[in-house]
Design a protein around this motif. Sequence first.
Motif: not given
Lengths: 227, 192
Positions: B173, B176-177, B179-180, B190
């Motif tokens: 998670h 992903r955060m 990368l977002r 994060y």
Amino acid sequence: MTTDAFTDRLSEYLDDELSAEERREVSNHLAVCESCRGTLEELRQVVSRAAALTDSAPMRDLWSGVVARIAPSRQWRERVSPFRRAISSRLSFTLPQLAAAGLTLMVLSGGLVWMARSGNPNADFQAVSAEPDPDLTTIPANFADRHFDEAIADLQRALDAERTKLDPETVRVLEQNLAAIDVAIEQSRRALQADPSNVYLNTHLAAERQRKLVLLRRVTALAMTGS
Amino acid sequence: MEALALRCAPVLSPAKMTDDVALAASGDVSAFERVYQAHLPRVHSLVRRMTGGRDADEVTQDVFVRVWQKLGSFRGDAAFSTWLHRLAVNVVIERFRAETTRRRRLREGDDIFNSIAAPVRSRALSMDFETALATLPEGAREVFVLHDVEGYKHHEIASLLEISAGTSKAQLHRARMMLRRQLGHGRSGYDD
């Protein structure tokens, strides 16, 4: 549960890894929270892009480094073992064969480099064009390959330590062969300084360096296993 | 793991590949070179993504040397590409384990993850996905690549990396955060 707490569950929600009750809670929150819906959609895009990544080969040749480490380890042992069974602990090569190989190598190496440099029209191989090929990217030879030099130095040290186990005549012929290879390497290097992008010369230099590495490895292995 | 085999796209036909694997296992270097060529892009991409590009060429060579050494133990009860893939992952992980700081990063949970120096980031609003991936912290990158790119499950990742499944989920998670945000989306808590 706070919005941050819901956000922390969005990956598990996306991957369908929540319990039924947890999933219902998050779904209910998503129905009323635009921010979390947006985050979920962005996470979905990240996952989608990761799954769509395509593979690509490395920019440089790696096979020569692989084969240098594997070829002596198996093929040579298998080829040599019957030979070793037939000889005493005092190792000896077939001198006429080694001498002939050394001479042939010296003549071939010098001749091929000369032909490549001079563009002899009588040469029976396709000369490499002097004009740069726009579709061909050539990586110039690395004259100071640290890994190669280190490997050679290590082998040379190991061979020096075990040299007494080899027949003196074998050592003499071995050194002649190594000298012939060194001459070929030096000729290739000099030629490449004038024409660094010459594909044939780059290939020839790599082959000679490889030949030296393999020869040293083989003889060192024989000397070490002959004790 | 079936998905892994499907994602591999060897240049050779399956029958030819099987023949070459068998020949290579018997010591045929030429056959092994064909196996190498067929799988090189897949292996190198995996290594490059897991390592963030660091020493990817050298590690890829290590993988194929290991494949050569272990070919005799490949019994054909799994797809060769799957076997090779798992072996490659193990080589990369062994490499990481040689670095002592990594164990702390993976075992001590999010607190230690948050203390890791943030990677250098591009200020561009949108950046190449592979580049963004390379900027992730090591632990988060490994888990993300194994889960979202390679298709491993959390329990498999936990076993491979010697972490808990919960840590694997948290790292995924987090990755992903990050990368977002790297890709130009919203701000994440994060990566600050």
